[in-house]
Design an enzyme around this catalytic site. Structure first.
Site, PDB file in Angstrom:
ATOM      1  N   LYS A 276       0.859  -1.195   0.000  1.00 25.99           N
ATOM      2  CA  LYS A 276       0.000   0.000   0.000  1.00 25.99           C
ATOM      3  C   LYS A 276       0.889   1.236   0.000  1.00 25.99           C
ATOM      4  CE  LYS A 276      -2.950   2.714   3.099  1.00 25.99           C
ATOM      5  NZ  LYS A 276      -3.518   2.802   4.477  1.00 25.99           N
TER       6      LYS A 276
ATOM      7  N   ASP B 120      -2.717  10.548   3.219  1.00 25.06           N
ATOM      8  CA  ASP B 120      -4.106  10.153   3.414  1.00 25.06           C
ATOM      9  C   ASP B 120      -4.845  11.215   4.210  1.00 25.06           C
ATOM     10  OD1 ASP B 120      -6.509   8.850   3.667  1.00 25.06           O
ATOM     11  OD2 ASP B 120      -5.805   7.458   5.219  1.00 25.06           O
TER      12      ASP B 120
ATOM     13  N   LYS C 244     -10.126  13.179   7.974  1.00 24.61           N
ATOM     14  CA  LYS C 244      -9.496  12.982   9.280  1.00 24.61           C
ATOM     15  C   LYS C 244      -9.436  14.317  10.025  1.00 24.61           C
ATOM     16  CE  LYS C 244      -6.236   9.393   7.702  1.00 24.61           C
ATOM     17  NZ  LYS C 244      -6.662   8.269   8.554  1.00 24.61           N
TER      18      LYS C 244
ATOM     19  N   ASP D 258       1.701   6.794   5.414  1.00 28.52           N
ATOM     20  CA  ASP D 258       0.688   5.828   4.986  1.00 28.52           C
ATOM     21  C   ASP D 258       1.143   5.016   3.778  1.00 28.52           C
ATOM     22  OD1 ASP D 258      -1.715   4.741   5.785  1.00 28.52           O
ATOM     23  OD2 ASP D 258      -2.919   5.931   4.413  1.00 28.52           O
TER      24      ASP D 258
ATOM     25  N   ASP E 252     -12.153   6.894   4.179  1.00 27.44           N
ATOM     26  CA  ASP E 252     -10.878   6.804   4.889  1.00 27.44           C
ATOM     27  C   ASP E 252     -10.401   5.359   5.017  1.00 27.44           C
ATOM     28  OD1 ASP E 252      -8.660   7.797   6.194  1.00 27.44           O
ATOM     29  OD2 ASP E 252      -9.624   7.840   8.166  1.00 27.44           O
TER      30      ASP E 252
ATOM     31  N   GLU F  60      -9.349   3.508   2.594  1.00 30.56           N
ATOM     32  CA  GLU F  60      -8.923   3.428   1.192  1.00 30.56           C
ATOM     33  C   GLU F  60      -7.803   2.431   0.959  1.00 30.56           C
ATOM     34  OE1 GLU F  60      -5.484   5.160   2.761  1.00 30.56           O
ATOM     35  OE2 GLU F  60      -7.593   5.566   3.268  1.00 30.56           O
TER      36      GLU F  60
ATOM     37  N   ARG G 289      -7.403  -0.699   1.787  1.00 28.73           N
ATOM     38  CA  ARG G 289      -7.862  -2.009   1.301  1.00 28.73           C
ATOM     39  C   ARG G 289      -8.311  -1.939  -0.149  1.00 28.73           C
ATOM     40  NH1 ARG G 289     -11.967  -2.017   6.174  1.00 28.73           N
ATOM     41  NH2 ARG G 289     -10.205  -0.768   6.917  1.00 28.73           N
TER      42      ARG G 289
END
Length: 468
Positions: A233, A238, A245, A256, A315, A317, A319
């Site tokens: 990933k 993010d 957030k 991230d 949020d 995202e 996966r």
């Protein structure tokens, strides 16, 4: 991708006639016998200062007769590499040291020293460098591991304005060039067609998403050689998207892409060691931002597999970034598929920042990684792919939701979401990691961290070197 610069060549230093300072590494159990071997002035001095060989403690001794300095590192009862990480900045700056204690594992010392010497200095150069350690024969693998972790730490620590999807993809290409591997970057219309969920996550940013793919084959491999597939990933920042957030939650979101950094580091270790495997690394490079083009809550996205996903939370995202990569990787039927991601806060609540969560459908591989983590002091903890929670991902209008219907077991339900894109017969390991040190510890300075890589590498090394 900078070189390891905290080591020096012992043979060259001796040939130049340089004065080398002597370094002793002493466990608590060996302290008494060590004191007996010291000259009286040094023994008296060390005893007077109250040195007890506590782990990571350092004491400088009075100068020896030849003018060289001596120092003692306490190991306590710690058998890991970590105490050696205290040395680079615990000894006088830019001095050269040779480990002289008989029986000390030079690779262990070298790895710990190098990991402790790391600092992110691209944007604020240090006024002075760390102490240096003599590089001796037999530590090549330790240096390779340290280099890969330095690389990953640099990527995680780099601010998001300097490391977007384009730059992260370029780093995969640079890694491929270092090891004579092939690399490909997929973007634009081709990415939208082949990785629709990654495209959906990236729509909100002006910095367009990319998928970087590295392919490598070890010496003497054939088409029948086991294939190892890695997926990372790579969310370079993010914001949370429309499910924004809070400001405090964004402060570390440059990390991230820590899963991508970890898989890149693992790929580097595999290639440096020349493991007899075929390797494919896929990194989803994307930014989750907010704009008129960004995906919205309750949107429905069709994935690469054809399955539809309702967006319960923008949020969640990570996966979505991974599911298309996993679906493509499974098509090649690898012997082992590994993904890594800074995926859920729930894993941190359960296990804390230093213990990544491991999910797997393979007991043998999971057991091997857990055991390897204990052996190399890079621990992971297995959590269950609990089938009873799978229904929490149901959606009334799509094949699944990207988040569960309640607030429980967030790390497990995220792993169950990914499992839907992995065939039952596919050996699969999923790592949910933190990728950050909240405070400095020996061999682990504050900032970006590459977790689980040494444990995964040891498990692969034990499996494939034994069958080479």
């Amino acid at each position: 991708m900078r070189p390891i610069d905290c080591l020096f060549d012992l043979g060259a230093a001796r040939a130049e006639g340089r004065v080398l300072h002597r370094l002793h590494a002493i466990s608590a159990a060996d302290l008494s016998s060590f004191l007996e071997r010291l000259p009286e002035p040094q023994r008296t001095f060390l005893s007077f200062t109250g040195f007890t060989a506590k782990s990571s403690s350092i004491a400088l001794l009075p100068p020896a007769a030849d003018g060289g300095m001596e120092a003692v590192l306490g190991l306590g009862t710690d058998e890991s590499h970590a105490p050696f990480g205290a040395l680079p900045y615990g000894l006088p700056a830019e001095t050269d040291w040779q480990l002289v204690t008989p029986g000390i594992d030079a690779a262990r010392a070298t790895l710990g020293f190098c990991l402790g010497a790391y600092r992110f200095s691209e944007l604020k150069p240090a006024t002075s460098g760390p102490a240096r350690l003599a590089r001796v024969p037999g530590v090549e693998n330790a240096v390779d591991q340290a280099w890969s972790i330095w690389m990953g730490r640099d990527l995680i620590n780099r601010p998001a304005n300097l490391l977007g999807p384009e730059e992260l993809a370029a780093a995969v290409v640079t890694l491929a060039e270092r090891f004579s591997a092939s690399a490909e970057i997929v973007e634009g219309e081709r990415l939208a067609a082949n990785y629709p969920t990654i495209a959906a996550v990236g729509r909100g940013s002006d910095r367009t998403p990319r998928v970087a793919i590295l392919r490598w084959a070890g010496p003497g491999t054939t088409e029948a050689t086991p294939l190892i597939s890695l997926c990372g990933k790579g969310v370079c920042f993010d914001s949370g998207g429309y499910d924004l957030k809070p400001s405090s939650g964004m402060l570390r979101m440059k990390k991230d892409m820590g899963g991508a950094a970890a898989m890149m580091a693992l790929a580097a270790q595999i290639m440096a060691a020349g493991l007899p495997v075929r390797l494919v690394l896929r990194v989803g490079c994307v930014e989750n931002s907010v704009s008129g083009h960004a995906m919205r809550p309750l949107d429905v996205i069709r994935t690469r597999s054809g399955k539809t996903v309702e967006i319960g939370n923008t949020d969640a995202e990570g996966r979505l970034v991974l599911c298309d990569l996993l679906d493509e990787a499974v098509e090649e039927a690898p012997e082992l598929l590994i993904d890594a991601a800074t995926l859920t806060g729930a894993a941190r609540v359960a296990l804390g920042p230093e213990l990544p969560a491991l999910f797997s459908n393979s007991d043998p591989w999971s057991d091997a990684v857990v055991a390897a983590g204990q052996a190399v002091h890079d621990p992971v903890w297995r959590l269950p792919l609990w089938p009873g929670y799978d229904g929490w991902l149901d959606s009334p209008i799509a094949d699944m939701n990207n988040v569960s219907s309640n607030g429980f077991a967030g790390a497990i339900t995220a792993a169950l979401f990914l499992q839907r894109f992995v065939t039952l017969s596919q050996n699969w390991l999923h790592i949910d990691l933190y990728a950050w040190n909240d405070k400095s510890r020996p061999a682990a300075p504050e900032g970006g961290e590459v977790q689980t890589v040494r444990s995964l590498f040891r498990a692969l090394q034990d499996r494939y070197n034994s069958t080479a």
